[in-house]
Motif scaffolding. Structure first.
Motif, PDB file in Angstrom:
ATOM      1  N   VAL A 332      -6.925  -7.293  -4.433  1.00  0.00           N
ATOM      2  CA  VAL A 332      -5.893  -6.760  -3.546  1.00  0.00           C
ATOM      3  C   VAL A 332      -5.697  -5.275  -3.836  1.00  0.00           C
ATOM      4  O   VAL A 332      -5.776  -4.845  -4.994  1.00  0.00           O
ATOM      5  CB  VAL A 332      -4.555  -7.520  -3.787  1.00  0.00           C
ATOM      6  CG1 VAL A 332      -3.421  -6.903  -2.984  1.00  0.00           C
ATOM      7  CG2 VAL A 332      -4.721  -8.999  -3.468  1.00  0.00           C
ATOM      8  N   TYR A 333      -5.468  -4.488  -2.770  1.00  0.00           N
ATOM      9  CA  TYR A 333      -5.277  -3.048  -2.951  1.00  0.00           C
ATOM     10  C   TYR A 333      -4.040  -2.616  -2.171  1.00  0.00           C
ATOM     11  O   TYR A 333      -3.925  -2.881  -0.969  1.00  0.00           O
ATOM     12  CB  TYR A 333      -6.515  -2.307  -2.444  1.00  0.00           C
ATOM     13  CG  TYR A 333      -6.577  -0.865  -2.861  1.00  0.00           C
ATOM     14  CD1 TYR A 333      -7.218  -0.494  -4.041  1.00  0.00           C
ATOM     15  CD2 TYR A 333      -6.001   0.132  -2.074  1.00  0.00           C
ATOM     16  CE1 TYR A 333      -7.290   0.835  -4.434  1.00  0.00           C
ATOM     17  CE2 TYR A 333      -6.067   1.466  -2.462  1.00  0.00           C
ATOM     18  CZ  TYR A 333      -6.716   1.823  -3.642  1.00  0.00           C
ATOM     19  OH  TYR A 333      -6.788   3.124  -4.031  1.00  0.00           O
ATOM     20  N   GLY A 334      -3.106  -1.977  -2.856  1.00  0.00           N
ATOM     21  CA  GLY A 334      -1.836  -1.596  -2.237  1.00  0.00           C
ATOM     22  C   GLY A 334      -1.867  -0.188  -1.646  1.00  0.00           C
ATOM     23  O   GLY A 334      -2.348   0.750  -2.267  1.00  0.00           O
ATOM     24  N   VAL A 335      -1.324  -0.084  -0.415  1.00  0.00           N
ATOM     25  CA  VAL A 335      -1.229   1.210   0.268  1.00  0.00           C
ATOM     26  C   VAL A 335       0.237   1.389   0.659  1.00  0.00           C
ATOM     27  O   VAL A 335       0.759   0.608   1.444  1.00  0.00           O
ATOM     28  CB  VAL A 335      -2.120   1.204   1.534  1.00  0.00           C
ATOM     29  CG1 VAL A 335      -1.871   2.429   2.378  1.00  0.00           C
ATOM     30  CG2 VAL A 335      -3.599   1.086   1.138  1.00  0.00           C
ATOM     31  N   ALA A 336       0.911   2.371   0.049  1.00  0.00           N
ATOM     32  CA  ALA A 336       2.336   2.538   0.335  1.00  0.00           C
ATOM     33  C   ALA A 336       2.573   3.926   0.907  1.00  0.00           C
ATOM     34  O   ALA A 336       1.940   4.895   0.491  1.00  0.00           O
ATOM     35  CB  ALA A 336       3.136   2.346  -0.948  1.00  0.00           C
ATOM     36  N   LEU A 337       3.500   4.019   1.874  1.00  0.00           N
ATOM     37  CA  LEU A 337       3.783   5.307   2.508  1.00  0.00           C
ATOM     38  C   LEU A 337       5.233   5.666   2.278  1.00  0.00           C
ATOM     39  O   LEU A 337       6.134   4.924   2.672  1.00  0.00           O
ATOM     40  CB  LEU A 337       3.493   5.219   4.005  1.00  0.00           C
ATOM     41  CG  LEU A 337       2.020   4.860   4.274  1.00  0.00           C
ATOM     42  CD1 LEU A 337       1.823   4.418   5.712  1.00  0.00           C
ATOM     43  CD2 LEU A 337       1.126   6.052   3.940  1.00  0.00           C
ATOM     44  N   GLY A 338       5.463   6.778   1.609  1.00  0.00           N
ATOM     45  CA  GLY A 338       6.836   7.199   1.301  1.00  0.00           C
ATOM     46  C   GLY A 338       7.203   6.806  -0.121  1.00  0.00           C
ATOM     47  O   GLY A 338       6.667   5.843  -0.669  1.00  0.00           O
TER      48      GLY A 338
END
Ligand code: AMP
Length: 423
Positions: A332-338
């Motif tokens: 799993v790879y997390g992509v967060a914005l802000g």
């Protein structure tokens, strides 16, 4: 200024380095199932241990050791092989005073100053197994079978097993003398002539065509075995046959180390060119005494991890996707914005890891495009996308990177959902 790894050495880097770890695990899995315990010895030892244990007349000791004085003037040597150290450890700690045989396995770097080429390195990795303190053909056969199973465990089908007996202290001297007499009659260079006196069996192993041609009529050890060695060898062969392990009798198989007696074997792979041995071993009944210990008849092998990897490559067995990329390190790879989403993602990947799901996330403040590229490159199956709006709704987008299908999952459930998906 930039540095390079020393000649004859190389680095294992991700993702291939994951595959070499898997190869190593698979090679030792059979001995671990057979009651062999893990032993770890120092990477350097007293130089004399190898000089005596491997033998002054061998190439290893005479040409290939990394020997250096320490600051107190002791002569130390980076280990060129594992058996001498294992026997030293057994004797030092008195393991041979308990239940016999003492069964041990090891794994680690070995160092030999060799002519570097494909498959032959100055720093390489071996796994090994040793059974000390029993003279029993079933023990020789057990180790051979377990070695063959290690290669089979990896799916290798091109490994051949060569088998021979080198006799023992009863029959070997007469054979050695007969061989020396034969060799003295040949047209050989001075170095090889010198070898006739110190280690005549090694001359049999000479690879040069002009020497090989002359060796055609050399006496063979099988024709000189005493009755006890012959019966022992027959029993090893019939146990291997009964176990369904194919072998080829190779009456010319000798090994570079001085301490071998009776059973000798080598695993070879034909896809490797001149460095075809992926493993080898045999019985070494005299080694303990050579190191100052009591008689401790023993048998063992060492398998070359790097060469086994090359054999797997030759058989096309290394998994990877269509582009030949090795499998990813995380699921799993997390992509967060802000900033708020990033903080939440930091905690979420930690929760996933604790739940047994491997996870990574984008670092370095990347935008959506850069972070999604990172997700693709990571080889992960799922991307978790968390924007400010998702955070406000306490949800996260789960994107299957193999199908591009995307679903929204409540944050409170996402760990359980992913656990279900990746198992
Ligand atoms: P040995 O200790 O020489 O019997 O070697 C056992 C196994 O270790 C060989 O069959 C090879 O697979 C591996 N091996 C030995 N020397 C090297 C080397 N210089 N580079 C890579 N692998 C090696």
């Amino acid at each position: 200024m930039s540095f390079q790894a020393p000649k004859g050495t190389f680095d294992w880097l991700p993702p291939r380095s994951e595959q070499i770890l898997a190869v190593r695990e698979a090679l030792v899995a059979p001995v671990r199932r057979a009651g062999y315990g893990y032993v770890e010895t120092p990477v350097f030892e007293d130089t004399q241990l190898f000089a005596r244990g491997v033998g002054e007349s061998t190439d290893i000791v005479s040409k290939e050791m990394y020997t250096f004085p320490d600051k107190a003037g002791r002569s130390l040597t980076l280990r060129p092989e594992g058996t001498a150290s294992v026997v030293r450890a057994v004797l030092q700690h008195g393991l041979h005073n308990g239940q016999l045989p003492v069964k041990l396995w090891y794994s680690g770097s070995q160092f030999r100053y060799e002519r570097a080429q494909k498959g032959r390195y100055r720093h390489f990795w071996q796994v090994g197994a040793e059974a000390l303190g029993a003279e029993d053909p079933a023990l020789d056969a057990e180790l051979v079978v377990l070695g063959a199973e290690g290669f089979a465990e990896l799916g290798l089908t091109g490994v051949r097993l060569l088998l021979n007996s080198l006799g023992d202290k009863v029959c070997r001297p007469a054979y050695r003398a007969a061989l020396q007499e034969f060799l003295r009659g040949l047209d050989l260079d001075d170095d090889t002539r010198a070898r006739i006196d110190i280690n005549p069996l090694r001359v049999l192993d000479d690879k040069r065509p002009e020497v090989r041609a002359q060796l055609a009529g050399a006496p063979l050890v099988v024709d000189h075995l005493c009755a006890a060695c012959k019966a022992y060898h027959e029993e090893v062969r019939s146990l291997l046959t009964a176990a369904g392990v194919a072998y080829e009798d190779d009456p010319r198989l000798v090994r570079g180390l001085d301490y071998y007696t009776r059973t000798t074997f080598e695993f070879v792979h034909d896809g490797l060119g001149s460095q075809s041995a992926v493993g080898g071993g045999g019985r070494y009944d005299g080694l303990s005494e050579m190191l100052g210990g009591p008689p401790l008849p023993s048998v063992g092998w060492a398998l070359g991890v790097d060469r086994t990897f090359l054999a797997m490559e030759a058989e096309g067995l290394l998994s990877g996707d269509e582009q030949g990329r090795a499998p990813g390190l995380v699921q799993v790879y997390g992509v967060a914005l802000g900033d708020d989403a990033r903080r939440r993602m930091f905690l979420l990947v930690d929760e996933l890891r604790r739940a047994g799901v491997s996870a990574d996330m984008a670092f370095g403040g990347k935008g959506l495009k850069g972070a999604m590229k990172g997700a693709d490159r990571s080889g992960a199956r799922f991307a978790l996308i968390l924007g400010e709006r998702d955070l406000a709704a306490q949800a996260v987008q789960v994107k299957d990177l193999t199908t591009a299908e995307q679903t929204e999952v409540p944050l409170a459930q996402v760990v359980d959902v992913l656990k279900g998906k990746v198992q």
